[in-house]
Design an enzyme around this catalytic site. Structure first.
Site, PDB file in Angstrom:
ATOM      1  N   ASP A  40      48.279  36.401  49.839  1.00 27.05           N
ATOM      2  CA  ASP A  40      48.011  36.945  48.510  1.00 27.05           C
ATOM      3  C   ASP A  40      49.157  36.630  47.544  1.00 27.05           C
ATOM      4  O   ASP A  40      50.328  36.629  47.925  1.00 27.05           O
ATOM      5  CB  ASP A  40      47.834  38.464  48.620  1.00 27.05           C
ATOM      6  CG  ASP A  40      47.170  39.057  47.386  1.00 27.05           C
ATOM      7  OD1 ASP A  40      46.656  38.290  46.555  1.00 27.05           O
ATOM      8  OD2 ASP A  40      47.174  40.290  47.265  1.00 27.05           O
ATOM      9  N   ASN A  54      35.581  36.948  46.788  1.00 23.31           N
ATOM     10  CA  ASN A  54      36.233  36.017  45.877  1.00 23.31           C
ATOM     11  C   ASN A  54      35.262  35.193  45.036  1.00 23.31           C
ATOM     12  O   ASN A  54      35.677  34.544  44.062  1.00 23.31           O
ATOM     13  CB  ASN A  54      37.159  35.070  46.648  1.00 23.31           C
ATOM     14  CG  ASN A  54      38.430  35.725  47.127  1.00 23.31           C
ATOM     15  OD1 ASN A  54      39.039  35.287  48.107  1.00 23.31           O
ATOM     16  ND2 ASN A  54      38.857  36.792  46.462  1.00 23.31           N
TER      17      ASN A  54
END
Length: 250
Positions: free
Chosen positions: A30, A78
């Site tokens: 991330d 996503n």
């Protein structure tokens, strides 16, 4: 990915043979977009830089004889990102598979992808199959890329498969239908980027995993920081419901 032999033992810091290392490491990579934003770069520049950190993680795990590395590359959530960014990520996935395939094979790494592939283009699906076939017989580290993956999806598809086969489900049987059924459950979970959650990643498999969170953005997560996470893990006592005294007695 470079030849794993290029990693010097000294790079692994104070890790020693006596320290307990994880067999399986799982990582949420991330912070790519925020890394790029801090540098006034487009978000995609962060994703490209993040590939270098993924390569580093693979190399370190090979050097330390880690059995399995699972990287969360693209979650089922996503797809909600801007279309241009998603398209660029898919292109990056294709090019990375093409560029890394020979090196993975050379280093005896078995690579496979978990997740629902049906949403991917035929080109990407074909590239995944080619790399999986190329490396299928390798018996070194298993590199798993989680793409269009979600922990809830994994549990649901396992249940559906079991029901379709008219199986009476218990925990042991159910586990066989999950995506990582042939691997030990992750010992160490790492999330970079400052978030303190597992974000629908390996929900079943992380039940007893040691969690490690760092504010470091993924493109800045270098070898020293990865080794520090390993060192932190080595200093923990894993009890699995037992008392410390029971663990110490063996």
């Amino acid at each position: 990915m470079s030849d794993a032999s290029n990693i010097n033992a000294s790079d692994e810091g104070s890790l020693s043979a006596e320290q307990q290392l994880p067999r399986h490491v799982a990582i949420i990579m991330d912070g790519n977009g925020r890394w790029a934003k801090k540098r006034l770069l487009p978000r995609f520049a962060g994703h490209k830089s993040g590939v270098k950190s993924a390569r580093m993680a693979i190399e370190v795990c090979v050097k330390l004889n880690i059995d399995a590395l699972t990287l969360f590359a693209f979650s089922s959530e996503n797809w909600k990102r801007p279309r241009k960014e998603v398209d660029l990520l898919m292109d990056l996935f294709v090019s990375s598979l093409r560029e890394e395939a020979a090196s993975l094979h050379k280093n005896n790494i078995r690579m496979r992808v978990i997740g629902d592939r049906q949403a991917f283009s035929e080109k990407l699906q074909k590239r995944i199959e080619e790399v999986e076939t190329l490396t299928a017989e390798n018996d070194g580290m298993t590199l798993t890329i989680a793409a269009n993956y979600g922990g809830r999806w994994d549990i649901l598809q396992a249940a559906q498969r079991a029901v379709a086969e008219n199986r009476t489900i218990d925990e042991e049987l159910f586990t066989r239908y999950l995506s990582l059924s042939d691997l030990p459950e992750p010992d160490l979970f790492i999330r970079t980027g400052g978030e303190h959650r597992i974000s629908n990643f390996l929900l079943w498999q992380l039940a007893y995993t040691e969690l490690y969170f760092t504010d470091t953005l993924w493109p800045d997560f270098d070898k020293a920081r990865f080794v520090e996470a390993m060192r932190d893990y080595a200093g923990r006592q894993r009890r699995f419901g037992r008392t410390s005294e029971q663990v110490e007695k063996g």
